[in-house]
Write a protein that holds these residues in place. Sequence first.
Motif, PDB file in Angstrom:
ATOM      1  N   ASP A   1       0.827  -1.206   0.000  1.00 11.26           N
ATOM      2  CA  ASP A   1       0.000   0.000   0.000  1.00 11.26           C
ATOM      3  C   ASP A   1       0.862   1.256   0.000  1.00 11.26           C
ATOM      4  N   TYR A   2       1.939   1.235   0.762  1.00 18.19           N
ATOM      5  CA  TYR A   2       2.876   2.359   0.764  1.00 18.19           C
ATOM      6  C   TYR A   2       3.410   2.601  -0.648  1.00 18.19           C
ATOM      7  N   ALA A   3       3.830   1.526  -1.314  1.00 14.79           N
ATOM      8  CA  ALA A   3       4.381   1.660  -2.666  1.00 14.79           C
ATOM      9  C   ALA A   3       3.336   2.185  -3.637  1.00 14.79           C
ATOM     10  N   LEU A   4       2.105   1.715  -3.523  1.00 13.88           N
ATOM     11  CA  LEU A   4       1.024   2.176  -4.397  1.00 13.88           C
ATOM     12  C   LEU A   4       0.705   3.648  -4.155  1.00 13.88           C
ATOM     13  N   THR A   5       0.745   4.060  -2.895  1.00 11.24           N
ATOM     14  CA  THR A   5       0.448   5.457  -2.564  1.00 11.24           C
ATOM     15  C   THR A   5       1.510   6.382  -3.137  1.00 11.24           C
TER      16      THR A   5
END
Length: 223
Positions: free
Chosen positions: A89-93
């Motif tokens: 999720d961090y990478a997607l954000t």
Amino acid sequence: MSDGRRRRDAEENRDRILRAARTLLARQPGASMDDLAQAAGVVRRTVYAHFPNRDELLAGLADRCAADLLAALGRTDRDGLEPEVALADYALTVWAAGEQYRLLISLAESNLGTAGLRELLHPIAAQSSTLLARARESGRFATHLPLPVLSANLQAMTLAMMQAVNDGLWAEGGARAAVAVLVAAGLPVAEAEAATRRASQVRHVPPDGDGEVRSVSQNVAQG
């Protein structure tokens, strides 16, 4: 005109200038203050009233980009997510905020120097380091690099993937980039893909500059 109205107008003008600068400088790094005034729809005098010189404008823009990215990262509570899903999720954000993230790095490197870059990115990098540490504690990630080295490598790789999109080498909405980050962090490919699919269901509002509310899953679908 009341003092309160003047302050509101000044704040709106400053915000308009920074929004225009974020869009303009991401595409034309050498744009002049005159170009910026035209893009923002204000007179040159208004730009200089808020930002007396280009350095102050760039510093203000870097601060705004960092604050917006931190706000986007703060819209999801990752403490309750599995470590690999939280990292995905961090990478997607970060990918969803790609344009301003690239601009932030560029501004910091060219105007703040190495020390300034580290200071500006510290709160963002700290979140990445925390997530990586949690992931390793789960026992499902390899431990092939020291955490600080791994964190720096993942940042550089993310920027390289974003630049590949800019150069027309890749069409990517975020999912494959997130999988690449998880694999580079030490997770097997199949598990990285599964974690990214689960993370794509976590909803938040990426900072796209126009207030549009979207979900990570919509960004992933675009890739």
